[in-house]
Design an enzyme around this catalytic site. Structure first.
Site, PDB file in Angstrom:
ATOM      1  CG  ASP A  63      -0.202  -0.142   2.545  1.00 41.69           C
ATOM      2  OD1 ASP A  63       1.023  -0.335   2.528  1.00 41.69           O
ATOM      3  OD2 ASP A  63      -0.854  -0.085   3.605  1.00 41.69           O
ATOM      4  CG  HIS A  64       3.391   2.458   3.013  1.00 39.90           C
ATOM      5  ND1 HIS A  64       2.472   1.616   3.570  1.00 39.90           N
ATOM      6  CD2 HIS A  64       3.665   3.382   3.963  1.00 39.90           C
ATOM      7  CE1 HIS A  64       2.202   2.021   4.808  1.00 39.90           C
ATOM      8  NE2 HIS A  64       2.910   3.084   5.072  1.00 39.90           N
ATOM      9  CG  ASP A 118       2.208   1.832   9.410  1.00 41.58           C
ATOM     10  OD1 ASP A 118       2.717   2.084   8.305  1.00 41.58           O
ATOM     11  OD2 ASP A 118       1.503   2.652  10.037  1.00 41.58           O
ATOM     12  NE  ARG A 378       3.114  10.067  11.947  1.00 44.14           N
ATOM     13  CZ  ARG A 378       3.417   8.776  12.021  1.00 44.14           C
ATOM     14  NH1 ARG A 378       3.883   8.152  10.947  1.00 44.14           N
ATOM     15  NH2 ARG A 378       3.275   8.114  13.137  1.00 44.14           N
ATOM     16  CB  SER A 541       7.414   6.642  10.437  1.00 46.28           C
ATOM     17  OG  SER A 541       8.018   5.452  10.017  1.00 46.28           O
ATOM     18  NE  ARG A 543       9.720   6.240   7.967  1.00 39.33           N
ATOM     19  CZ  ARG A 543       9.316   7.401   7.454  1.00 39.33           C
ATOM     20  NH1 ARG A 543      10.188   8.332   7.124  1.00 39.33           N
ATOM     21  NH2 ARG A 543       8.038   7.644   7.234  1.00 39.33           N
TER      22      ARG A 543
HETATM   23  C1  MIC Z   1       4.061   6.719   8.091  1.00 40.72           C
HETATM   24  O1  MIC Z   1       2.893   7.054   8.140  1.00 40.72           O
HETATM   25  O2  MIC Z   1       4.997   7.459   8.407  1.00 40.72           O
HETATM   26  C2  MIC Z   1       4.377   5.317   7.616  1.00 40.72           C
HETATM   27  C3  MIC Z   1       5.011   5.465   6.294  1.00 40.72           C
HETATM   28  O3  MIC Z   1       3.203   4.582   7.446  1.00 40.72           O
HETATM   29  C4  MIC Z   1       5.281   4.667   8.636  1.00 40.72           C
HETATM   30  C5  MIC Z   1       5.862   3.411   8.213  1.00 40.72           C
HETATM   31  C6  MIC Z   1       7.014   3.558   7.284  1.00 40.72           C
HETATM   32  O4  MIC Z   1       7.858   4.421   7.476  1.00 40.72           O
HETATM   33  O5  MIC Z   1       7.072   2.772   6.358  1.00 40.72           O
HETATM   34  C7  MIC Z   1       4.645   4.468  10.005  1.00 40.72           C
HETATM   35  O6  MIC Z   1       3.729   5.161  10.343  1.00 40.72           O
HETATM   36  O7  MIC Z   1       5.133   3.645  10.779  1.00 40.72           O
HETATM   37 FE1  SF4 Z   2      -0.011   5.012   4.954  1.00 42.74          FE
HETATM   38 FE2  SF4 Z   2       1.292   5.802   7.132  1.00 42.74          FE
HETATM   39 FE3  SF4 Z   2      -0.126   7.523   5.688  1.00 42.74          FE
HETATM   40 FE4  SF4 Z   2      -1.355   5.702   7.082  1.00 42.74          FE
HETATM   41  S1  SF4 Z   2      -0.104   7.342   7.904  1.00 42.74           S
HETATM   42  S2  SF4 Z   2      -1.830   6.279   4.988  1.00 42.74           S
HETATM   43  S3  SF4 Z   2       0.011   3.956   6.903  1.00 42.74           S
HETATM   44  S4  SF4 Z   2       1.695   6.450   5.018  1.00 42.74           S
END
Ligand code: MIC
Ligand code: SF4
Length: 651
Positions: A63-64, A118, A378, A541, A543
Site C-alpha cells: 500500500d505504501h 507501522d 502527519r 513512523s 520505520r
Molecule cells: C508513516 O505514516 O509514516 C508510515 C510510512 O506509514 C510509517 C511506516 C514507514 O515508514 O514505512 C509508520 O507510520 O510507521
Molecule cells: Fe499510509 Fe502511514 Fe499515511 Fe497511514 S499514515 S496512509 S500507513 S503512510
C-alpha cells in the site's frame, strides 16, 4: 477490584512479567501486520532468524510503495509476495487498500492482540483489538511465534460525553485530544475510551480516533467492543468474530481526560505539527492550493460519502487541486454503488489509488510554498514531498469545504451556501470482495516456492558487539520533536527501503544534508558517531531504518532529553545505545563536533547500572547519562542488537 479494558486483554495474553506500571511484560501475539515500506526489512529479518513458517495470523499489505518509478518497488512487491507464499502469510495485493483500513474491515477482532510494523497499527483499537505499532524486527519475531515486549503502561481514560454536533466528526475528537496532551510526554501511556459518548461513534469513527492517537506518542488507543462493533462486524459478514468487551464500572485508571462531544467544533492542525491545533474559524480565509482527502485516518465509506454529499452538484474552486484516496477497494466499490464516486469525479476530484499515496509524500505533492489541506495524520515539515509547503490537517468536512471555496473554511458555513448537513455512518451493506488477497497455499506446496530477490534487495547489516568504551564525536545536534521522517526521509527515497547502504546516504538530509559525508569521515577516523537530540526524539513512523541506517553509518549512541517508544526499541534492536541526559540542561553543554568518550559503557550495561558517564574532551567536562534498560535490552545491546543476540542463542 474492577478491571479496565487493557488489563482484561493483557491478562489473557500475558507470557511473563508483572502487570505493574513500568515493568516489562511479554505478551502473546494473535495477529501481525506488515506493509511494503517496512516489510522488506521485516521479512529479511524473519528469514535470517531461521523461521520456517509463521506462527501468528499474518498479513502483508502492499500500500505504501506503489508509485513504481523504476524497478525497485515492484521488486519489493515480488519479494514480499514470494515470502508470503513460502511462509503461509496472507498477501494483500496493491489496489486492495491501505493496511489499517483493510485490516479493520476484514481481519481485526475485538479482544485480540495485533502487532504491526507501522505506527498507525492502533487503528484496530477502534474495533476493540489491542493493536500496537512496532519496528520490523519486533514484528518478525512475533510472526515467528515469539512474544512482544512492552513496558506496562499507564492507562488514561478518555471519558466521552454527549454527541457530536453537525459538521463535527471523529477527526475533531482526536485533534481535541492532541490539543490537550500534545505529541510529547506520553511515552508509556495508553488511551482507553469510555463513557456514554462512545456509543454514538461508529467503528470507522473510533478507528479514526485510535489511528491518530499515534501522534500523541501513546503505546495505543483502545475502544470497547459493544453493539456498535457487532453491527460493523455483521456488515462485514464477520459477526462470528465479535465478543463483548468493556471496562468494569469500577475500573481504575491512572488519569482521566473528559471530553464533551457536544461542545466540540471543527478543528485544524496547523503547520508543522499535529498538535498545533486551532479552531478552524481562527484560520479561516487562508488560501488553499491543494486538498487531499484519504489516508488511513480518514478514508472510510462515511468519510468519502460525506465529501461526495458536500461536493454533489458543484465544482471545486478553480485554483484548487483535489485528490481523493479511498481507504480500500471495499470503500471504493461501496461508495461507487451508492453514487458517491460520480459526485466526486463530476466536482473535479482526482480519484487517486486506494493506497497511502499523498500521505507519505511520494506523489501528489503541493506546489512551492503551497498550502495543502489534508485529512491525513502527519504534517511534519517536508513530509508532503515539498520542503516549503504548509500542510494543515482537518476533517473530511473541513477539507471538502476548502475544496469548494479555495480557502480554509469552517464547514458550518456550508449551510450558508445551501449545503445541508447529513451525517453518514455505515452503508446498508458493504460491497465485500476478497479477490485482492492471496491466501496461504497448502503446507506441502509452500516449500516449493522460490523467494524472489531483485537487485534492489540487499542483506541487513549487522553490528559488532559493544566495545568496553565508546570513543566518538557528536556528529549532529538536533532539537526537540525530531521525527523518523527527519532521520530517514520517505517520499522519493521509499524505493531504497530494502537497500540500507543506499538509503543511508540520505540520513538526516532534511535537516543537514552534510551529515552523511561527516559521518563517513568520522567512521574512517575510527570515531563512533553520536547523535545529540532534544525531547521526543524519534517521533512518528515506526520505520526501523531510522536506527538501521545510522547504525550502518557508525552511530553507536543516541543521547537525548527523551526518546519515543518505537524508536527506542529500534535503536536497541540494532545495537545503538539509547541514553538520556540525567540533567536536561546538559544539552547546552554539548555541541556538534565535540569529541566525547563513554568510558565505562559496556561495564555499566553489564552490571545493570542506571547511570553512566560521558566525558566531553573539551574542558574535560563530565556529564551523567541515564541508562533505562531492562535485562533483555541490556543483553541485546551487549551483543550488538537483537539479531546477533538471537543468532548466539541469547533468546
Ligand atoms: C508513516 O505514516 O509514516 C508510515 C510510512 O506509514 C510509517 C511506516 C514507514 O515508514 O514505512 C509508520 O507510520 O510507521
Ligand atoms: Fe499510509 Fe502511514 Fe499515511 Fe497511514 S499514515 S496512509 S500507513 S503512510
Amino acid at each position: 477490584m474492577g478491571k479496565n479494558l487493557f488489563q482484561k486483554i493483557i491478562e489473557s495474553h500475558l507470557v511473563s512479567g508483572k502487570m505493574e506500571k513500568g515493568e516489562e511484560i511479554a505478551i502473546k501475539v494473535d495477529q501481525t501486520l506488515i506493509q511494503d515500506a517496512t516489510g522488506t526489512t521485516a521479512c529479511l529479518e524473519f528469514e535470517s532468524l531461521g523461521f520456517r513458517e509463521v506462527k501468528s495470523f499474518a498479513v502483508i499489505y502492499i500500500d505504501h510503495n506503489t508509485v513504481q518509478i523504476g524497478f525497485e518497488n515492484m521488486d519489493d512487491h515480488k519479494y514480499l509476495q514470494s515470502v508470503a507464499e513460502r511462509f503461509g502469510i496472507i498477501f494483500s495485493k496493491p489496489g486492495n487498500g491501505i493496511c489499517h483500513q483493510v485490516h479493520l474491515e476484514r481481519f481485526a477482532k475485538p479482544g485480540t492482540i495485533l502487532i504491526g510494523s507501522d505506527s498507525h497499527t492502533p487503528t484496530a483499537g477502534g474495533i476493540g483489538a489491542l493493536a500496537i505499532g512496532a519496528g520490523g524486527l519486533d514484528v518478525a519475531i512475533a510472526m515467528g511465534g515469539g512474544p512482544f515486549y512492552l513496558t506496562y503502561p499507564k492507562v488514561i481514560k478518555v471519558d466521552l460525553k454527549g454527541e457530536l454536533p453537525p459538521w463535527v466528526s471523529a477527526k475533531d475528537v482526536i485533534l481535541k485530544v492532541l490539543s490537550i496532551i500534545t505529541t510529547k510526554g506520553n511515552v508509556g501511556c495508553i488511551l482507553e475510551y469510555g463513557g456514554e459518548g462512545v456509543k454514538s461513534l461508529s467503528v470507522p469513527d473510533r478507528a479514526t480516533i485510535a489511528n491518530m492517537g499515534a501522534e500523541t506518542g501513546v503505546t495505543t488507543s483502545l475502544f470497547p467492543s459493544d453493539e456498535v462493533t457487532l453491527e460493523f462486524l455483521r456488515k462485514q459478514g464477520r459477526e462470528g468474530d465479535w465478543i463483548p468487551l468493556e471496562a468494569d464500572e469500577d475500573a481504575k485508571y491512572d488519569g482521566v481526560i473528559e471530553i464533551n462531544l457536544s461542545e466540540l467544533e471543527p478543528l485544524i492542525a496547523c503547520p508543522h505539527s499535529p498538535d498545533n491545533v486551532k479552531p478552524v474559524r481562527e484560520v479561516e480565509g487562508i488560501k488553499v492550493d491543494q486538498v487531499a482527502i484519504g489516508s488511513c485516518t480518514n478514508s472510510s465509506y462515511r468519510d468519502l460519502m460525506t465529501v461526495a454529499h458536500i461536493l454533489s452538484g458543484r465544482v471545486i474552486h478553480k485554483d484548487v487541486q483535489l485528490g481523493i484516496t479511498p481507504g480500500s477497494k471495499q470503500v471504493l466499490l461501496t461508495v461507487e454503488r451508492d453514487g458517491g464516486l460520480s459526485a466526486m469525479i463530476r466536482a473535479g476530484a482526482r480519484i487517486l489509488e486506494a493506497t497511502c499515496n499523498f500521505c507519505i509524500g511520494n506523489s501528489f505533492s503541493p506546489c512551492s510554498n503551497g498550502v495543502s489541506l489534508r485529512t491525513s495524520n502527519r504534517n511534519f515539515k517536508g513530509r508532503s514531498g515539498t520542503p516549503n509547503a504548509l500542510v494543515y490537517l482537518a476533517s473530511p468536512e473541513t477539507a471538502a469545504a476548502a475544496a469548494l471555496t479555495g480557502r480554509i473554511t469552517d464547514p458550518r458555513r456550508l449551510e450558508d451556501i445551501g449545503i445541508s448537513y447529513r451525517r453518514f455512518s455505515l452503508p446498508s451493506s458493504f460491497v465485500i470482495d476478497d479477490s485482492g488477497f492471496i491466501f496461504p497455499l497448502p503446507r506441502e506446496e509452500r516449500e516449493k516456492v522460490e523467494i524472489y530477490r531483485g537487485p534492489n534487495i540487499k542483506p541487513i547489516p549487522i553490528k559488532n558487539e559493544l566495545k568496553s568504551s565508546i570513543r566518538g564525536v557528536i556528529a549532529i545536534k538536533v532539537g526537540d520533536k525530531i521525527t523518523t521522517d527527519h532521520i530517514t526521509p520517505a517520499g522519493g527515497y521509499l524505493k531504497l527501503r530494502s537497500n540500507i547502504p543506499e538509503y543511508s546516504k540520505h540520513v538526516f538530509e532534511p535537516i543537514d544534508p552534510t551529515f552523511y559525508e561527516r559521518a563517513l569521515r568520522n567512521r574512517e577516523k575510527g570515531l563512533a558517531n553520536v547523535i545529540l537530540a532534544g525531547e521526543s526524539y524519534g517521533q512518528g513512523s515506526s520505520r526501523e531504518h531510522a536506527a538501521l541506517c545510522p547504525m550502518f553509518l557508525g552511530v553507536e549512541a543516541v543521547i537525548a532529553k527523551s526518546i519515543e517508544r518505537i524508536h527506542l526499541s529500534n535503536l536497541i534492536n540494532f545495537g545503538i545505545v539509547p541514553l538520556t541526559l540525567a540533567d536536561p540542561q546538559d544539552y547546552d553543554e554539548l555541541e556538534e563536533g565535540d569529541e566525547v568518550i563513554l568510558p565505562s559503557i559496556r561495564k555499566d550495561i553489564e552490571e545493570g547500572r542506571e547511570l553512566t558517564k560521558l566525558l566531553r574532551i573539551r574542558g574535560n567536562r563530565e556529564i551523567t547519562l541515564r541508562l533505562n534498560l531492562t535485562e533483555r535490552q541490556r543483553r541485546a545491546l551487549l551483543e550488538g542488537g537483537v539479531l546477533p543476540l538471537i543468532s548466539k542463542g541469547g533468546v
